[in-house]
Structures are given as structure tokens and as C-alpha cells.
Design an enzyme around this catalytic site. Structure first.
Site, PDB file in Angstrom:
ATOM      1  N   HIS A  17       0.839  -1.208   0.000  1.00  0.00           N
ATOM      2  CA  HIS A  17       0.000   0.000   0.000  1.00  0.00           C
ATOM      3  C   HIS A  17       0.874   1.258   0.000  1.00  0.00           C
ATOM      4  O   HIS A  17       0.614   2.211  -0.726  1.00  0.00           O
ATOM      5  CB  HIS A  17      -0.884   0.049   1.252  1.00  0.00           C
ATOM      6  CG  HIS A  17      -1.951  -1.016   1.316  1.00  0.00           C
ATOM      7  ND1 HIS A  17      -2.131  -1.803   2.427  1.00  0.00           N
ATOM      8  CD2 HIS A  17      -2.884  -1.408   0.416  1.00  0.00           C
ATOM      9  CE1 HIS A  17      -3.147  -2.637   2.203  1.00  0.00           C
ATOM     10  NE2 HIS A  17      -3.619  -2.423   0.996  1.00  0.00           N
ATOM     11  N   LYS A  41     -17.371  -7.505   6.626  1.00  0.00           N
ATOM     12  CA  LYS A  41     -16.093  -8.185   6.861  1.00  0.00           C
ATOM     13  C   LYS A  41     -15.796  -8.208   8.362  1.00  0.00           C
ATOM     14  O   LYS A  41     -16.196  -7.309   9.088  1.00  0.00           O
ATOM     15  CB  LYS A  41     -14.967  -7.446   6.131  1.00  0.00           C
ATOM     16  CG  LYS A  41     -14.969  -7.704   4.636  1.00  0.00           C
ATOM     17  CD  LYS A  41     -13.637  -7.294   4.022  1.00  0.00           C
ATOM     18  CE  LYS A  41     -13.621  -7.481   2.516  1.00  0.00           C
ATOM     19  NZ  LYS A  41     -12.470  -6.834   1.895  1.00  0.00           N
ATOM     20  N   ARG A  94      -1.547  -5.731  -8.749  1.00  0.00           N
ATOM     21  CA  ARG A  94      -0.418  -6.602  -8.439  1.00  0.00           C
ATOM     22  C   ARG A  94      -0.167  -7.611  -9.550  1.00  0.00           C
ATOM     23  O   ARG A  94       0.953  -7.855  -9.956  1.00  0.00           O
ATOM     24  CB  ARG A  94      -0.676  -7.366  -7.129  1.00  0.00           C
ATOM     25  CG  ARG A  94      -0.505  -6.512  -5.918  1.00  0.00           C
ATOM     26  CD  ARG A  94      -1.160  -7.128  -4.725  1.00  0.00           C
ATOM     27  NE  ARG A  94      -2.604  -7.067  -4.841  1.00  0.00           N
ATOM     28  CZ  ARG A  94      -3.438  -7.284  -3.846  1.00  0.00           C
ATOM     29  NH1 ARG A  94      -2.979  -7.618  -2.672  1.00  0.00           N
ATOM     30  NH2 ARG A  94      -4.733  -7.179  -4.024  1.00  0.00           N
ATOM     31  N   SER A 132      -2.898  -7.962   2.519  1.00  0.00           N
ATOM     32  CA  SER A 132      -3.177  -7.907   3.957  1.00  0.00           C
ATOM     33  C   SER A 132      -3.614  -9.287   4.443  1.00  0.00           C
ATOM     34  O   SER A 132      -3.184  -9.753   5.501  1.00  0.00           O
ATOM     35  CB  SER A 132      -4.288  -6.895   4.252  1.00  0.00           C
ATOM     36  OG  SER A 132      -3.928  -5.621   3.788  1.00  0.00           O
TER      37      SER A 132
HETATM   38  P1  ADP Z   1      -9.666  -3.733  -1.066  1.00  0.00           P
HETATM   39  O1  ADP Z   1     -10.394  -4.608  -0.084  1.00  0.00           O
HETATM   40  O2  ADP Z   1     -10.458  -2.552  -1.520  1.00  0.00           O
HETATM   41  O3  ADP Z   1      -8.996  -4.465  -2.207  1.00  0.00           O
HETATM   42  P2  ADP Z   1      -7.023  -3.487   0.055  1.00  0.00           P
HETATM   43  O4  ADP Z   1      -6.655  -2.852   1.342  1.00  0.00           O
HETATM   44  O5  ADP Z   1      -6.821  -4.960  -0.058  1.00  0.00           O
HETATM   45  O6  ADP Z   1      -8.531  -3.084  -0.179  1.00  0.00           O
HETATM   46  O7  ADP Z   1      -6.258  -2.801  -1.151  1.00  0.00           O
HETATM   47  C1  ADP Z   1      -6.368  -1.425  -1.419  1.00  0.00           C
HETATM   48  C2  ADP Z   1      -5.650  -1.103  -2.721  1.00  0.00           C
HETATM   49  O8  ADP Z   1      -4.257  -1.366  -2.586  1.00  0.00           O
HETATM   50  C3  ADP Z   1      -6.105  -1.973  -3.900  1.00  0.00           C
HETATM   51  O9  ADP Z   1      -6.082  -1.188  -5.070  1.00  0.00           O
HETATM   52  C4  ADP Z   1      -5.070  -3.041  -3.981  1.00  0.00           C
HETATM   53  O10 ADP Z   1      -4.950  -3.545  -5.299  1.00  0.00           O
HETATM   54  C5  ADP Z   1      -3.842  -2.256  -3.592  1.00  0.00           C
HETATM   55  N1  ADP Z   1      -2.819  -3.153  -3.034  1.00  0.00           N
HETATM   56  C6  ADP Z   1      -2.949  -4.040  -2.030  1.00  0.00           C
HETATM   57  N2  ADP Z   1      -1.793  -4.688  -1.808  1.00  0.00           N
HETATM   58  C7  ADP Z   1      -0.906  -4.199  -2.713  1.00  0.00           C
HETATM   59  C8  ADP Z   1       0.469  -4.468  -3.031  1.00  0.00           C
HETATM   60  N3  ADP Z   1       1.167  -5.407  -2.384  1.00  0.00           N
HETATM   61  N4  ADP Z   1       1.054  -3.755  -4.013  1.00  0.00           N
HETATM   62  C9  ADP Z   1       0.338  -2.832  -4.693  1.00  0.00           C
HETATM   63  N5  ADP Z   1      -0.950  -2.543  -4.471  1.00  0.00           N
HETATM   64  C10 ADP Z   1      -1.569  -3.208  -3.498  1.00  0.00           C
END
Ligand code: ADP
Length: 162
Positions: A17, A41, A94, A132
Site C-alpha cells: 500500500h 467483513k 499486483r 493484507s
Molecule cells: P480492497 O479490499 O479494496 O482491495 P485493500 O486494502 O486490499 O482493499 O487494497 C487497497 C488497494 O491497494 C487496492 O487497489 C489493492 O490492489 C492495492 N494493493 C494491495 N496490496 C498491494 C500491493 N502489495 N502492491 C500494490 N498494491 C496493493
């Protein structure tokens, strides 16, 4: 003023992130990390805990003159973006597996708010496998996740576990 939101669950914030945030900072004057309050969730951290952790971590982030803030929201992302006065929604990609879901979301958000553009940034290879959910699973099973998550977040995860 170019303002964007970076929406997500951030349960918890990872270095993936942060990588997206640092990449998008030079493109905008202000980015709001928008933490989704999703009652469906069962999160590890409450929205308040996530916002406060992100706020602390943001203090050390390279911002390139960009104002970085954190806010929680519930309901439609596109509507939150409009209410915030943002012209863009930042999302990270990703792998191909992210693309299909992200494309659907971006097209629906465009239908809801045609003025707001979704901007995709590619993840750093170093973090392209980091999510996450995976980090929580590995952590719960006693595996090492250092280097993939901000130290403060790992410390808060340890506190949760104990
Ligand atoms: P959501 O539940 O909306 O997917 P996340 O917290 O999982 O929320 O992800 C928020 C954003 O960050 C999304 O656009 C996701 O693709 C991006 N993201 C999550 N992990 C990574 C990573 N390792 N590298 C790049 N972008 C990421």
C-alpha cells in the site's frame, strides 16, 4: 488542485500500500487514504485503529509536496470521492488476477461518477505477492512478515495476538 482518494480495507496497511502511495504522491496535490468501513467483513483492526495506525505511518512517507491524509468512509467509493472533491481514485494492480475485479469496479465507478477517473499503478515486484490477508495468515501461524509491513503495524499485530 489535483486531489485523489486511495480507497481500501487496509486491514492492515502493508508496504505494498505504501509503495502505491509513494508512487502516486508526485501525481497529486492531495491524497486521502480512504479506509472502508465494511460491516460485512470481520476485520483484525477496527476502522479507528486502522486510521490511527495509517496516520502515524504517513508521517514517515515520502510525499513530494503532496498532502497525505486519512479518513474512514462507508457506502459507495465513487460517492465518497465526489463528496471529497477528488477527481481520481487510485488503485494498485499486483497481477492479472487483480485486473478483472478492478476493471469491473472502475467501470461501475465511472458509470456512477463519470467525472472521476480511476488511476491504476503497478505494484513494485518486491511486494506484488503481498496482501493484507496473506500477511495476517502467515503472522497468525508464526511466520516472519518483517520487511513487508511497517514496523508499527507489525507491533500492533503482536499486541492484538497477545
Ligand atoms: P480492497 O479490499 O479494496 O482491495 P485493500 O486494502 O486490499 O482493499 O487494497 C487497497 C488497494 O491497494 C487496492 O487497489 C489493492 O490492489 C492495492 N494493493 C494491495 N496490496 C498491494 C500491493 N502489495 N502492491 C500494490 N498494491 C496493493
Amino acid at each position: 488542485m489535483r486531489k485523489a482518494i486511495f480507497p481500501g480495507s487496509f486491514d492492515p496497511l502493508t508496504n505494498g500500500h505504501l509503495d502505491i502511495l509513494e508512487r502516486s504522491a508526485p501525481l497529486f496535490d492531495e491524497i486521502v487514504v480512504a479506509v472502508l468501513n465494511n460491516p460485512d467483513k470481520k476485520p483484525m483492526f477496527t476502522v479507528e485503529e486502522r486510521c490511527s495506525m495509517i496516520g502515524e505511518v504517513l508521517e514517515g512517507v515520502k510525499r513530494d509536496g503532496c498532502r497525505l491524509t486519512v479518513e474512514s468512509f462507508s457506502g459507495l467509493t465513487a460517492e465518497f470521492a465526489r463528496r471529497s472533491g477528488a477527481s481520481a481514485i487510485v488503485r494498485g494492480i499486483r497481477a492479472v488476477s487483480d485486473y478483472e475485479y478492478e476493471l469491473r469496479m472502475a467501470l461501475m465507478n465511472r458509470r456512477l461518477e463519470p467525472e472521476i477517473e480511476t488511476v491504476f499503478l503497478m505494484a513494485d515486484e518486491e511486494y506484488s505477492y503481498v496482501s493484507s490477508t496473506l500477511l495476517k495468515q502467515v503472522f497468525m501461524l508464526g511466520g516472519r512478515i518483517d520487511g513487508l509491513i511497517p514496523e508499527l503495524v507489525e507491533q500492533k499485530m503482536r499486541e492484538k495476538l497477545s
